[in-house]
Scaffold this motif. Structure first.
Motif, mmCIF file in Angstrom:
data_model
loop_
_atom_site.group_PDB
_atom_site.id
_atom_site.type_symbol
_atom_site.label_atom_id
_atom_site.label_comp_id
_atom_site.label_asym_id
_atom_site.label_seq_id
_atom_site.Cartn_x
_atom_site.Cartn_y
_atom_site.Cartn_z
ATOM 1 N N ILE A 127 52.813 41.832 30.522
ATOM 2 C CA ILE A 127 52.323 42.418 32.513
ATOM 3 C C ILE A 127 50.622 40.978 32.078
ATOM 4 O O ILE A 127 50.339 41.275 30.528
ATOM 5 C CB ILE A 127 51.685 43.581 32.528
ATOM 6 N N LEU A 128 50.454 40.384 33.020
ATOM 7 C CA LEU A 128 49.349 39.586 33.284
ATOM 8 C C LEU A 128 48.791 40.421 34.469
ATOM 9 O O LEU A 128 48.388 40.458 35.157
ATOM 10 C CB LEU A 128 49.758 37.958 32.365
ATOM 11 N N ARG A 178 57.026 50.175 30.960
ATOM 12 C CA ARG A 178 57.878 49.589 30.509
ATOM 13 C C ARG A 178 57.117 48.364 29.343
ATOM 14 O O ARG A 178 57.926 47.530 28.488
ATOM 15 C CB ARG A 178 59.633 48.874 30.199
ATOM 16 N N ALA A 179 56.375 47.867 29.345
ATOM 17 C CA ALA A 179 55.197 46.479 29.169
ATOM 18 C C ALA A 179 55.079 47.504 27.744
ATOM 19 O O ALA A 179 54.876 47.339 27.336
ATOM 20 C CB ALA A 179 53.899 46.765 29.952
ATOM 21 N N GLU A 180 55.801 46.038 26.876
ATOM 22 C CA GLU A 180 54.712 45.430 25.853
ATOM 23 C C GLU A 180 53.479 45.293 25.336
ATOM 24 O O GLU A 180 52.701 45.687 24.555
ATOM 25 C CB GLU A 180 55.959 45.307 24.960
ATOM 26 N N ASN A 181 52.733 44.571 26.231
ATOM 27 C CA ASN A 181 51.945 43.216 25.648
ATOM 28 C C ASN A 181 51.283 43.687 26.972
ATOM 29 O O ASN A 181 51.990 42.484 28.219
ATOM 30 C CB ASN A 181 51.913 42.737 25.210
ATOM 31 N N ARG A 209 44.896 31.926 43.582
ATOM 32 C CA ARG A 209 44.305 31.461 42.067
ATOM 33 C C ARG A 209 44.956 31.904 41.234
ATOM 34 O O ARG A 209 45.384 30.932 39.804
ATOM 35 C CB ARG A 209 43.041 31.441 42.201
ATOM 36 N N PHE A 210 45.148 32.712 41.766
ATOM 37 C CA PHE A 210 46.168 33.840 40.081
ATOM 38 C C PHE A 210 47.555 33.126 40.704
ATOM 39 O O PHE A 210 48.182 32.844 39.153
ATOM 40 C CB PHE A 210 46.392 35.363 40.606
ATOM 41 N N THR A 211 47.960 32.687 41.413
ATOM 42 C CA THR A 211 49.537 31.638 41.347
ATOM 43 C C THR A 211 49.384 30.789 40.199
ATOM 44 O O THR A 211 50.123 30.733 39.559
ATOM 45 C CB THR A 211 50.035 32.281 42.553
ATOM 46 N N GLN A 212 48.355 30.041 40.760
ATOM 47 C CA GLN A 212 48.066 28.453 39.789
ATOM 48 C C GLN A 212 47.997 29.231 38.515
ATOM 49 O O GLN A 212 48.428 28.755 37.618
ATOM 50 C CB GLN A 212 46.218 27.721 39.779
ATOM 51 N N ILE A 213 47.225 29.684 37.680
ATOM 52 C CA ILE A 213 46.681 30.390 36.206
ATOM 53 C C ILE A 213 48.251 30.895 35.859
ATOM 54 O O ILE A 213 48.704 30.445 34.648
ATOM 55 C CB ILE A 213 45.913 31.745 36.191
ATOM 56 N N VAL A 214 49.430 31.680 36.338
ATOM 57 C CA VAL A 214 50.300 32.457 35.929
ATOM 58 C C VAL A 214 51.481 31.413 36.196
ATOM 59 O O VAL A 214 52.633 30.841 35.523
ATOM 60 C CB VAL A 214 51.565 32.993 36.936
ATOM 61 N N GLY A 255 56.167 36.284 32.333
ATOM 62 C CA GLY A 255 56.341 38.198 32.647
ATOM 63 C C GLY A 255 55.853 38.825 34.305
ATOM 64 O O GLY A 255 56.589 37.985 35.552
ATOM 65 N N VAL A 256 55.533 39.701 33.887
ATOM 66 C CA VAL A 256 54.975 40.152 35.353
ATOM 67 C C VAL A 256 52.961 40.277 36.076
ATOM 68 O O VAL A 256 52.755 40.908 35.099
ATOM 69 C CB VAL A 256 55.181 41.597 35.769
ATOM 70 N N PRO A 257 53.271 39.232 36.726
ATOM 71 C CA PRO A 257 52.205 39.214 37.067
ATOM 72 C C PRO A 257 51.600 40.367 37.817
ATOM 73 O O PRO A 257 52.344 40.353 38.905
ATOM 74 C CB PRO A 257 51.683 37.643 37.901
ATOM 75 N N VAL A 258 49.992 40.497 37.879
ATOM 76 C CA VAL A 258 49.464 41.774 38.342
ATOM 77 C C VAL A 258 47.891 41.035 39.309
ATOM 78 O O VAL A 258 47.047 41.029 38.116
ATOM 79 C CB VAL A 258 49.254 43.173 37.972
ATOM 80 N N LEU A 259 48.102 41.274 40.329
ATOM 81 C CA LEU A 259 46.353 41.013 40.980
ATOM 82 C C LEU A 259 46.433 42.414 41.187
ATOM 83 O O LEU A 259 46.873 42.803 42.341
ATOM 84 C CB LEU A 259 46.774 40.102 42.559
ATOM 85 N N PHE A 260 44.470 42.361 41.164
ATOM 86 C CA PHE A 260 44.069 43.729 41.487
ATOM 87 C C PHE A 260 43.100 42.759 41.937
ATOM 88 O O PHE A 260 41.980 42.132 40.973
ATOM 89 C CB PHE A 260 43.632 44.438 39.973
ATOM 90 N N THR A 261 43.032 43.200 43.188
ATOM 91 C CA THR A 261 41.780 42.812 44.306
ATOM 92 C C THR A 261 40.856 43.795 44.852
ATOM 93 O O THR A 261 41.871 44.484 45.572
ATOM 94 C CB THR A 261 42.829 41.505 45.639
ATOM 95 N N TRP A 262 40.015 43.519 44.596
ATOM 96 C CA TRP A 262 38.973 44.396 45.412
ATOM 97 C C TRP A 262 38.307 43.803 46.664
ATOM 98 O O TRP A 262 38.479 42.982 47.477
ATOM 99 C CB TRP A 262 38.006 44.621 43.918
ATOM 100 N N ALA A 263 36.947 44.426 47.330
ATOM 101 C CA ALA A 263 36.922 44.451 48.850
ATOM 102 C C ALA A 263 35.780 43.674 48.644
ATOM 103 O O ALA A 263 34.505 43.453 48.679
ATOM 104 C CB ALA A 263 36.341 45.898 49.533
#
Length: 377
Positions: free
Chosen positions: A121-122, A191-194, A138-143, A150-158
């Motif tokens: 997970i990133l 189930r993430a390993e890292n 921006r996160f899509t560009q990085i991924v 793997g599985v990308p997860v964006l945590f976005t705050w207000a």
């Protein structure tokens, strides 16, 4: 300086920027992003979330395609909506996920589809002055540039995405600490390993303050899965950062800090904050290394943005094999450590350790010989 930054904000994506686009583009690559957020839902079409604060965490997913002729480190924003997937980042599908349990099931479903050893997970936490579409793209560009599979997860705050709302954004980040802690705990129970966490700008303040105030049992759960932490252009008072690290104790594994002394956004932040240096533009790389960091100094890297604040995003183009090199660089053998604090005026020799790395960037990597101990509270 303020005028220059305000000028850079012109034409930024806002209402309707994420309207789904189904135009064919066979060579465009689609990236599936999961989202956890403290933003308030926005019912306007193609918008999904605003910059206002919600009373609870919401969840969503989005599929964003990157054009075939994408330039590494850039976001090819549409000049007009709905954009052209052959030349622009566009949203293919997007929608809300009903609740936390459904979100966790979706994370596990995507992890289960990956082979053992690849269930990663990133997590990305954006910074100040960031609208929802900006954080997502921006996160899509990085991924995409990192070829992360793997599985990308964006945590976005207000964040309201307005330069003048620094204090509002800082308070929004403070409010989001509990939500980030809970989200990282939930991801660590999948189930993430890292898990790798990348925070940018004020997102680092949120991440560090979350770690400081987190329950000990939360930290134990998170530390079992979070293997790498990258602090990109941290908008944190250097004295506060030292106090946070003192509270947390020396890390078992080195974290990575990406700094640039010509970061204009952090220069403005320093002015707002009473002249105190920010970690992301701190002048003493070696001191940061001695605090427990692998320091990646990108001062000499040509910026793609006028504020010189998103250079970190260009590093994603380094081939995925380099990730392990970065995470291990400060834990290398004594012979390697004796090479000195600076591993090169550019990344040439560093990149040479990885067969498939094909680029050299004008950056420095600084480490120090450490004796690591488990963190204490």
């Amino acid at each position: 300086m303020t005028l220059a930054l305000l000028t850079a904000c012109a034409g930024r994506p806002d209402v309707g920027a994420l309207a789904p686009n189904s135009a064919p583009a066979p060579d465009a690559r689609v990236n599936e992003i999961l989202i956890a957020t403290t933003r308030e839902r926005d019912a306007r079409p193609g918008t999904y979330f605003s910059g206002e604060r919600a009373s609870d965490v919401s969840f969503a997913q989005a599929a964003i395609s990157v054009p075939p002729e994408h330039t590494a480190g850039e976001i090819e924003w549409p000049r007009s909506l709905p954009g052209d997937p052959e030349t622009d980042f566009v949203t293919r599908t997007a929608g809300y996920i009903t609740n936390r349990n459904a979100f966790r099931r979706e994370v596990d479903r995507r992890l289960a589809a990956l082979p053992a050893g690849k269930r990663d997970i990133l997590v990305f936490i954006h910074g100040y002055n960031t609208r929802f579409p900006e954080g997502l793209y921006r996160f899509t560009q990085i991924v995409h540039d990192a070829e992360f599979d793997g599985v990308p997860v964006l945590f976005t705050w207000a964040s309201r995405g307005k330069l003048q709302d620094y204090v509002y954004d800082l308070n929004s980040a403070a409010i989001a600490r509990g939500a980030l802690e809970q989200s990282l705990v939930e991801l660590s129970k999948t189930r993430a390993e890292n898990i790798t966490v990348i925070a940018h700008s004020m997102g680092n303040w949120l991440l560090m303050e979350t770690a400081v105030q987190a329950k000990p049992e939360s930290l134990r759960t998170i530390n079992r899965k979070v293997k790498s932490i990258v602090l990109a252009a941290p908008d944190i008072d250097i004295d506060l950062f030292k106090a946070q690290l003192k509270r947390l104790g020396k890390p078992e594994r080195p974290f990575t800090v990406i700094v640039s002394r010509d970061d204009r956004a952090l220069r403005l932040s320093r002015t707002i904050a009473g002249g105190k240096e920010r970690v992301g533009s701190y002048s003493n790389d070696q001191e940061l290394a001695e605090l427990g960091a692998v320091v990646v100094d990108v001062t000499d890297l040509e910026a793609l943005d006028g504020a010189h604040h998103t250079k970190f995003a260009q590093l994603a183009q380094l081939k995925p094999q380099l990730r392990s090199t970065f995470s291990q660089s400060a834990l290398s053998s004594s012979a390697d450590q004796n090479r000195g604090a600076n591993l090169g005026s550019d990344l040439g020799s560093f990149v040479g350790q990885t067969a498939e790395a094909a680029i050299t960037l004008p950056i420095r990597v600084i480490t120090a010989p450490f004796t690591y101990a488990a963190g204490t509270r």
